[in-house]
Design an enzyme around this catalytic site. Sequence first.
Site, PDB file in Angstrom:
ATOM      1  N   ASP A  91      34.794  38.792  48.276  1.00  0.00           N
ATOM      2  CA  ASP A  91      34.245  39.631  49.337  1.00  0.00           C
ATOM      3  C   ASP A  91      34.677  41.074  49.106  1.00  0.00           C
ATOM      4  O   ASP A  91      35.140  41.421  48.017  1.00  0.00           O
ATOM      5  CB  ASP A  91      34.674  39.103  50.711  1.00  0.00           C
ATOM      6  CG  ASP A  91      36.162  38.776  50.754  1.00  0.00           C
ATOM      7  OD1 ASP A  91      36.926  39.387  49.975  1.00  0.00           O
ATOM      8  OD2 ASP A  91      36.568  37.925  51.564  1.00  0.00           O
ATOM      9  N   TYR A 240      45.564  37.551  55.462  1.00  0.00           N
ATOM     10  CA  TYR A 240      46.784  37.693  54.677  1.00  0.00           C
ATOM     11  C   TYR A 240      47.962  37.963  55.607  1.00  0.00           C
ATOM     12  O   TYR A 240      48.631  38.981  55.508  1.00  0.00           O
ATOM     13  CB  TYR A 240      46.633  38.801  53.631  1.00  0.00           C
ATOM     14  CG  TYR A 240      45.715  38.419  52.491  1.00  0.00           C
ATOM     15  CD1 TYR A 240      46.137  37.534  51.499  1.00  0.00           C
ATOM     16  CD2 TYR A 240      44.417  38.914  52.422  1.00  0.00           C
ATOM     17  CE1 TYR A 240      45.294  37.165  50.466  1.00  0.00           C
ATOM     18  CE2 TYR A 240      43.569  38.548  51.382  1.00  0.00           C
ATOM     19  CZ  TYR A 240      44.015  37.675  50.411  1.00  0.00           C
ATOM     20  OH  TYR A 240      43.180  37.308  49.383  1.00  0.00           O
ATOM     21  N   GLU A 489      36.361  30.003  45.112  1.00  0.00           N
ATOM     22  CA  GLU A 489      36.644  31.431  45.182  1.00  0.00           C
ATOM     23  C   GLU A 489      37.832  31.756  44.282  1.00  0.00           C
ATOM     24  O   GLU A 489      38.778  30.978  44.183  1.00  0.00           O
ATOM     25  CB  GLU A 489      36.942  31.883  46.612  1.00  0.00           C
ATOM     26  CG  GLU A 489      37.047  33.403  46.735  1.00  0.00           C
ATOM     27  CD  GLU A 489      37.040  33.888  48.174  1.00  0.00           C
ATOM     28  OE1 GLU A 489      36.586  35.026  48.399  1.00  0.00           O
ATOM     29  OE2 GLU A 489      37.485  33.141  49.055  1.00  0.00           O
TER      30      GLU A 489
END
Length: 522
Positions: A91, A240, A489
Amino acid sequence: MELKKKNNHPPKFRTRILHHCTLLLSVFAVLPSAQPFNYGEALSKSLLYFEAQRSGRLPYNQRVTWRHHSGLTDGLEQGVDLVGGYYDAGDHVKFGLPMAFTVTMLSWSVIEYGDQLAAAGELQHALEAIKWGTDYFIKAHTSPNVLWAEVGDGDTDHYCWQRPEDMATSRRAYKIDENNPGSDLAGETAAAMAAASIVFRKTNPHYSHLLLHHAQQLFEFGDTYRGKYDSSVGVVKEYYGSVSGYMDELLWAAMWLYKATDNVGDYYFKYLINKAHCFGGTGWSITEFSWDVKYAGVQILAAQLLMDEKHKEHRHVLNQYKSKAEHYICACLNKNIGANNIDRTPGGLLHVRQWNNMQYVSSASFLLTVYSDFLQTSNQNIMCPRGVVGSQELIGLAQAQVDYILGSNPANMSYLVGYGPNYPMRVHHRGASIACYRESKGYIGCTQGYDNWYSRKGPNPNVVVGALVGGPDCQDNFRDERGNYMQTEACTYNTAPLVGVLAKLNQLEEQQNPTLPLVASY
């Protein structure tokens, strides 16, 4: 619509080398796989990946030609130039903490294996990958006590499936400062810049000095105004979040600053000694090393300091660090007692967590490789609870993990994209999954990408070479589907630790068969 969350605690030319396996047996006491691989080719491709992740205005020598300029107004809304840096994964948010860890690990790879990278013809590419990150950190550190932490936010970003060149999502930037502290982010960014300053010390001394200056300011900022960055930058928490807190990052930063000040930075060394217990450096027995948890890295670097006679006054504390470092190594080797080991899949892959497990595999492989070199240089073994192990067993396990990544696994799948005959074709990556901007400049809207590209069953039109995907589950099962972002991913901090390991394995392979080409063509 994509609503994935990256926080993983929890939720976050085929060229085969044809030679006799007995050659490798003379290098490795434990040969995990009889299937040989071209580590030089894998190394070249791993470094190519970082060019696919670049944000900003791309340079004339950009090799990943399906990418183009993007994020050229980043920071404009806040009156600061935040153009550049890396997208962390598939992304388009620029997350400061994983980006900084990526640069620290690339720098550590060059510090440990710069000669091997140079021999493989890849040192310059490694330096370019590091500098792309540190140039951005210099921009983001706008004053001694201000560091821009993030550009964009995960929630709005995940509503759209677009190429970075078409980005229409929010590019709002978020910062930490005296009133909104983020010691973990400041510490990791300081570590990245300090480690990079070592890398550029000889080739670019002015730049090296500039990086060290920023690193020292950031460390002082993070240590003076203490707090977790995800408390100050709330939008990052679900992606995160800093589960381990900031004490590990402050120790990590102090360690790299001590090394960057030519081992004369007495202040930073005393910090490592005085804070060893209260900050958990000699207390935590850890079985992961990641963008969030730095203790094992600190402990392994501290153990190396025991080789220097001038540290004998503090041997007691350094030996405590070393004991915890070896707990981590023994956990990787399955040589601890009971639950203190890292699980393995039936195929032999280290397994820490369901989400993006390969990040822990690559980081463990790096630490195993570094510590193997340390044991060999110091002529030592490790006394694990379940037996004595030497340097060759460590590098043997690191090689086994890399070989699994490259295709020696039950699925016969290379999890390093673009390597080997069989690798993930539907990587969860916006830019790779949509027609190349250079060939199809028509604007692709926010939901148009989901309608026309995300749901396609076919392979991505662009190959994100060198990306290390999240990988298989605990039973070695892997579904190559674009929507399976837990497995398909890839992230910059997956590939970064692999660079140093591949450089080392390539050297060992070359020593056994010097007639082989160092690298393969793209």
